[in-house]
Design an enzyme around this catalytic site. Structure first.
Site, PDB file in Angstrom:
ATOM      1  N   ARG A 183       0.883  -1.172   0.000  1.00 19.76           N
ATOM      2  CA  ARG A 183       0.000   0.000   0.000  1.00 19.76           C
ATOM      3  C   ARG A 183       0.918   1.217   0.000  1.00 19.76           C
ATOM      4  O   ARG A 183       1.696   1.394   0.941  1.00 19.76           O
ATOM      5  CB  ARG A 183      -0.890  -0.029   1.245  1.00 19.76           C
ATOM      6  N   HIS A 210      -4.127   4.600   4.723  1.00 20.40           N
ATOM      7  CA  HIS A 210      -5.350   3.847   4.447  1.00 20.40           C
ATOM      8  C   HIS A 210      -6.239   4.606   3.455  1.00 20.40           C
ATOM      9  O   HIS A 210      -6.800   4.030   2.536  1.00 20.40           O
ATOM     10  CB  HIS A 210      -6.097   3.602   5.757  1.00 20.40           C
ATOM     11  N   TYR A 245       3.130   6.108  10.277  1.00 17.58           N
ATOM     12  CA  TYR A 245       3.547   4.848  10.902  1.00 17.58           C
ATOM     13  C   TYR A 245       4.217   3.903   9.905  1.00 17.58           C
ATOM     14  O   TYR A 245       4.699   2.839  10.280  1.00 17.58           O
ATOM     15  CB  TYR A 245       2.328   4.154  11.538  1.00 17.58           C
TER      16      TYR A 245
HETATM   17  C1  LIG Z   1     -15.678  -6.517   9.401  1.00 18.38           C
HETATM   18  C2  LIG Z   1     -14.949  -5.211   9.411  1.00 18.38           C
HETATM   19  N1  LIG Z   1     -14.131  -4.893  10.426  1.00 18.38           N
HETATM   20  C3  LIG Z   1     -13.468  -3.704  10.444  1.00 18.38           C
HETATM   21  C4  LIG Z   1     -13.659  -2.794   9.440  1.00 18.38           C
HETATM   22  C5  LIG Z   1     -12.927  -1.445   9.467  1.00 18.38           C
HETATM   23  N2  LIG Z   1     -11.883  -1.405   8.435  1.00 18.38           N
HETATM   24  C6  LIG Z   1     -12.097  -0.858   7.220  1.00 18.38           C
HETATM   25  S1  LIG Z   1     -10.783  -1.017   6.204  1.00 18.38           S
HETATM   26  C7  LIG Z   1      -9.874  -1.817   7.383  1.00 18.38           C
HETATM   27  C8  LIG Z   1      -8.499  -2.314   7.077  1.00 18.38           C
HETATM   28  C9  LIG Z   1      -8.494  -3.163   5.832  1.00 18.38           C
HETATM   29  O1  LIG Z   1      -7.249  -3.752   5.586  1.00 18.38           O
HETATM   30  P1  LIG Z   1      -7.074  -4.769   4.415  1.00 18.38           P
HETATM   31  O2  LIG Z   1      -8.132  -5.800   4.437  1.00 18.38           O
HETATM   32  O3  LIG Z   1      -5.664  -5.238   4.467  1.00 18.38           O
HETATM   33  O4  LIG Z   1      -7.340  -3.894   3.105  1.00 18.38           O
HETATM   34  P2  LIG Z   1      -6.492  -2.638   2.544  1.00 18.38           P
HETATM   35  O5  LIG Z   1      -7.077  -1.412   3.163  1.00 18.38           O
HETATM   36  O6  LIG Z   1      -5.080  -2.843   2.892  1.00 18.38           O
HETATM   37  O7  LIG Z   1      -6.735  -2.658   1.069  1.00 18.38           O
HETATM   38  C10 LIG Z   1     -10.616  -1.954   8.570  1.00 18.38           C
HETATM   39  C11 LIG Z   1     -10.117  -2.613   9.782  1.00 18.38           C
HETATM   40  C12 LIG Z   1     -14.560  -3.140   8.403  1.00 18.38           C
HETATM   41  N3  LIG Z   1     -14.789  -2.318   7.359  1.00 18.38           N
HETATM   42  N4  LIG Z   1     -15.173  -4.354   8.405  1.00 18.38           N
END
Ligand SMILES: Cc1ncc(C[n+]2csc(CCOP(=O)(O)OP(=O)(O)O)c2C)c(N)n1
Ligand SMILES: [Mg+2]
Length: 321
Positions: free
Chosen positions: A241, A245, A253
């Protein structure tokens, strides 16, 4: 190995990679101008996974993209204008301004609209694959998940179900090293997420997610397997990434050296270099494609900005109940 790509197909891959990047850059500008309703979730540096995988599918196949898979939606036939209209919450957009970011889809394009809940699309796309199997249609379902999403219950339940039912499902984990501010090593005790799939009896391939041809080839093989009735395949695509976010997250971080090292592996620069070295795209061809993209972006941003916001009384319709 899957059939070799023609020069035209290679140019189409380049076009979609570049279009994905330009849409992304433009969304960032719109966000900084305060015009976006909600956040902007960049796919910078991850375009090869969205584009390479979606490009390996056929018209009757169905995808479940996630927030960083705008590239896959463009391959399926959405235009930059749809993405801008949606992010700007305008009346002419795919949800008429009712929902934000990539939360849109259309069965006609084989795109299931994603929602925010992580991992949820795995059982949903397993359902699409189950329907295809029961109807004896040669349809493949594909979904993308983040590394973080692979820690949810839905991911595991959906994967196991697909394995037991031998469904024509492809699950691609976009392992970009981070789930918000949590690095993968603080989230799981295994090195390759592929192991999670193998635990359910699903064959898993590990690919360089910044190599569009590798992602394409792995997906193509998985789709052929699925169409032969041999069941699901898991693809563990390694990437990074390249931002926080979302645009509101300055990613302080994330180690600077890590980002520096991955910048050198940029998927678009790599593909451009490959095409140039193999003489598969000459400077004039590249210039023509780039100009086409710039014209499209300019026209589509202008169109989206000129589109009205939805009328307030439209908010109550159409609703389901
Ligand atoms: C079930 C659930 N738990 C928590 C969240 C909050 N949340 C949104 S994005 C995220 C991190 C996602 O990381 P990843 O799956 O690695 O995807 P990336 O953002 O790296 O593409 C979190 C914890 C959510 N949307 N759904
Ligand atoms: Mg992640």
């Amino acid at each position: 190995m899957p059939a070799r790509l023609t020069r035209h197909q290679l140019h189409e891959l380049y076009y979609h990679l570049r279009l994905n990047r330009r849409v992304d850059e433009q969304l960032v500008h719109l966000y900084r101008q305060g015009k976006v309703v909600g956040g902007v979730y960049s796919s910078l540096g991850q375009e090869a996974i969205s584009v390479g995988a979606a490009y390996a599918l056929e018209a009757q196949d169905v995808i479940g993209p996630m927030i960083r898979n705008v590239g896959a939606m463009l391959v399926r036939g959405y235009r930059p204008r749809d993405v801008f209209l949606q992010y700007l919450a305008r009346q002419d957009g795919p949800t008429g301004g009712r929902d934000a970011n990539t939360h849109f889809g259309a069965l006609a394009l084989g795109v299931i609209a994603p929602i925010s809940m992580l991992g949820e699309l795995v059982p949903v796309l397993a359902g699409v694959a189950l329907a295809a199997k029961l109807r004896q249609e040669k349809r493949v379902a594909l979904t993308y998940v983040g590394d973080g999403a692979t820690s949810t219950g839905q991911f595991h339940e959906g994967l196991n179900f697909a394995a037991v039912q031998k469904l024509p499902l492809i699950v691609i984990v976009e392992n970009n090293g981070w789930a918000y501010s949590t690095p993968v090593e603080k989230q799981m005790a295994i090195r390759d997420i592929a192991e999670r799939a193998r635990g359910y009896g699903i064959p898993a391939t590990i690919v360089d997610g910044n190599d569009v041809l590798k992602v394409y080839a792995a997906t193509r093989l998985a789709a052929e397997r699925a169409r032969r009735g041999e069941g699901p395949t898991f693809i563990d695509a390694k990437t990074m990434r390249m931002k926080g976010h979302a645009e509101h997250d300055d990613a302080r971080y994330m180690p600077k050296e890590l980002l520096e090292a991955w910048r050198k592996k940029d998927p678009i620069l790599r593909f451009e270099k490959y095409l140039a070295q193999k003489k598969l795209m000459v400077a004039e061809e590249k210039a023509a494609l780039d100009a086409r993209i710039e014209n499209e972006i300019r026209a589509d941003v202008a169109f989206a900005e000129a589109s009205p916001f939805p009328a307030p009384n439209a908010a109550a319709q159409p609703v389901w109940a």
